[in-house]
Scaffold this active site. Structure first.
Site, PDB file in Angstrom:
ATOM      1  N   ARG A 102      -8.126  -0.486   5.634  1.00 25.70           N
ATOM      2  CA  ARG A 102      -7.274   0.479   4.938  1.00 25.70           C
ATOM      3  C   ARG A 102      -5.957  -0.152   4.511  1.00 25.70           C
ATOM      4  O   ARG A 102      -5.316   0.307   3.572  1.00 25.70           O
ATOM      5  CB  ARG A 102      -6.979   1.672   5.846  1.00 25.70           C
ATOM      6  CG  ARG A 102      -8.183   2.575   6.065  1.00 25.70           C
ATOM      7  CD  ARG A 102      -7.802   3.816   6.841  1.00 25.70           C
ATOM      8  NE  ARG A 102      -6.465   4.237   6.444  1.00 25.70           N
ATOM      9  CZ  ARG A 102      -5.463   4.489   7.281  1.00 25.70           C
ATOM     10  NH1 ARG A 102      -5.630   4.406   8.571  1.00 25.70           N
ATOM     11  NH2 ARG A 102      -4.294   4.853   6.819  1.00 25.70           N
ATOM     12  N   CYS A 121      -3.719  12.978  13.776  1.00 29.16           N
ATOM     13  CA  CYS A 121      -4.481  11.734  13.817  1.00 29.16           C
ATOM     14  C   CYS A 121      -4.079  10.950  15.044  1.00 29.16           C
ATOM     15  O   CYS A 121      -3.259  11.410  15.841  1.00 29.16           O
ATOM     16  CB  CYS A 121      -4.320  10.932  12.537  1.00 29.16           C
ATOM     17  SG  CYS A 121      -2.760  10.114  12.421  1.00 29.16           S
ATOM     18  N   LYS A 155       0.834  -1.214   0.000  1.00 30.41           N
ATOM     19  CA  LYS A 155       0.000   0.000   0.000  1.00 30.41           C
ATOM     20  C   LYS A 155       0.868   1.263   0.000  1.00 30.41           C
ATOM     21  O   LYS A 155       0.638   2.184  -0.775  1.00 30.41           O
ATOM     22  CB  LYS A 155      -0.901  -0.008   1.247  1.00 30.41           C
ATOM     23  CG  LYS A 155      -1.455   1.343   1.632  1.00 30.41           C
ATOM     24  CD  LYS A 155      -2.302   1.279   2.888  1.00 30.41           C
ATOM     25  CE  LYS A 155      -1.569   1.443   4.192  1.00 30.41           C
ATOM     26  NZ  LYS A 155      -1.311   2.826   4.629  1.00 30.41           N
TER      27      LYS A 155
END
Ligand code: EPZ
Length: 425
Positions: free
Chosen positions: A396, A116, A22
């Site tokens: 994700r 975050c 990813k």
């Protein structure tokens, strides 16, 4: 909302094949906006973050087609240079569009990503680098607007070898006038993969994988055909899960050279690991030993495997210190591991883990991607049933996590939360 239900205590067994990374695919997809012609990209994982990046490319006006794990991107006719707030909010990596759009079109507007759960995650290195390359940047009302006639090569030294800033600045510099020298850069394999992709498009880059990268700007980049590297964090997660369950697994299509720090720590903990080219055999010991960990930029121990490793150490023999030196708040999984019976204390960036005989299944919640992976490892080794909420975090970064683990004989299933008979913890 789905829940992951794991009945622990079963050793992982069998063979698995690793898919593309990813964190390599995301900057490569962003870089395609600089190319004229079609890019054919192999081994692009089917993950939520990738879907968001593709939505951004479509919004900009690129043609996007997926056939299995292969993507075809044609950015020849891009018409827009802004990344809308609703897409930016979904994924921090949208910031990767800054360098490429600025380099090709002389303008880009992105929304400023917020902090975050793993830390503040500012973008000051990205912005400073773009300014040094000649961009004029205005930050107001939560947006960042960068303009420049043509970026100009220069020397930039990063305060910290940030992966994202290194990648963004490489992308900005490949179409700049003259030579750019980037120092104290990230050496992660994903940075090297981006540079290798850009080179197949005609970019001139030297030194990726080292502390200093030299880039000679070119006028155009063409489309190319490229294969994304295997995901080292997914590979590492399977290795840790095998070690945790006294399992014995065979991993195909991986890159052991990218996993030196993990391999060494798992061996210290008593795991047997054999390597042959792109294959590894991992066998967990009867009793794991504690192994101290300190995260660091590559080739140090990866911060993305700190949480799964903590779950492993929670059931090891002896005490372990884990120090998180990359992100300032990456211990959110600790509270959930404690619910499962782990004995962990956190003091700032350091945690002390005292190994317990057995973790016990509990109802827990993933609060971030790799913290979620830690709960999966804990669930696999725990006694009884673990129910994990917050699966959107895991989606994700792990493609069909339950299917991959079921293929390795884990007792795991994804169920609707009502079927699982519970409410959110
Ligand atoms: C990349 O994030 C990865 N994400 C992260 O993967 C990974 O944890 C991280 O690198 C470290 O390896 C992608 O590749 C998409 P950094 P990135 O910039 O680039 C500070 C996952 O789970 N910093 O190397 O955002 C920052 O706050 C994830 O897949 C600044 O201060 O990481 C952090 O403390 C999450 N200013 C440190 O540097 C800046 O401008 C390293 O961050 C940039 C970073």
């Amino acid at each position: 909302m789905d829940v992951l239900e794991i009945r622990g205590g079963r050793p992982l067994e069998g063979t698995t094949r690793v898919y593309g990374a990813k964190n390599a695919a995301l900057p490569i997809l962003a870089a395609t906006v600089m190319t004229e012609g079609t890019c054919e990209l192999f081994e692009v994982p089917n993950l939520e973050d990738i879907h968001v990046m593709l939505d951004i490319l479509r919004h900009l006006g690129a043609g996007v087609k997926r056939l299995g794990q292969t993507l075809y991107i044609d950015a020849s006719h891009i018409t827009k240079t802004d990344v809308p707030l609703h897409l930016m909010r979904k994924m921090r990596s949208s910031i990767f569009l800054m360098g490429p759009l600025l380099a090709r079109f002389g303008e880009v507007t992105v929304s400023k990503p917020g902090g975050c759960v793993i830390g503040q995650r500012p973008i000051d290195y990205h912005l400073r680098g773009m300014r040094l390359l000649g961009a004029v940047i205005q930050e107001q009302h939560g947006t960042v607007n960068c303009v420049s006639n043509r970026l100009k090569g220069t020397s930039i030294t990063l305060d910290f070898p940030s992966v994202g800033a290194t990648e963004n600045l490489i992308m900005a510099a490949v179409l700049a006038d003259g030579e750019t020298v980037l120092e104290n850069v990230a050496r992660e394999p994903e940075v090297v993969d981006l540079a290798n992709f850009l080179k197949t498009c005609g970019a001139q880059i030297e030194g990726a994988g080292e502390d200093t990268i030299r880039i000679r700007g070119v006028h155009h980049l063409k489309g190319s055909t490229y294969r994304v590297i295997p995901d080292r964090i997914v590979t590492g997660t399977w290795m840790i899960a095998a070690a945790a369950t006294q399992g014995s697994i065979h991993i195909e299509g991986c890159e052991p050279l990218h996993l030196g720090a993990l391999i060494s720590k798992l061996r210290d903990a008593g795991t047997k690991i054999d390597i042959d080219g792109d294959q590894m055999w991992v066998r967990g010991p009867k009793q794991l030993k504690a192994a101290e960990i300190r995260t660091a930029p590559y080739p140090g121990f990866p911060t993305d495997l700190q949480a799964p490793m903590m779950a492993l150490m929670a059931a090891a023999h002896g005490s372990t210190f884990i120090r998180e030196d990359v992100f300032e708040a990456r211990f959110k999984h600790v509270g959930e591991l404690i619910r499962m019976g782990a004995d962990i204390r956190v003091d700032g960036r350091t945690s002390l883990i005292r190994g317990v005989e057995q973790l016990s299944g509990a109802e827990v919640e993933a609060t971030d991607l790799r913290g979620g992976a830690a709960l999966v490892v804990a669930g696999l080794l725990a006694e009884g049933t673990t129910k994990i909420h917050g699966l959107h975090h895991l989606d994700r970064g792990y493609q069909q996590l339950d299917t991959y683990l079921r293929d390795l004989q884990a007792d795991i299933r994804r169920v609707e939360s009502e079927e699982a008979g519970m409410s959110m913890p």
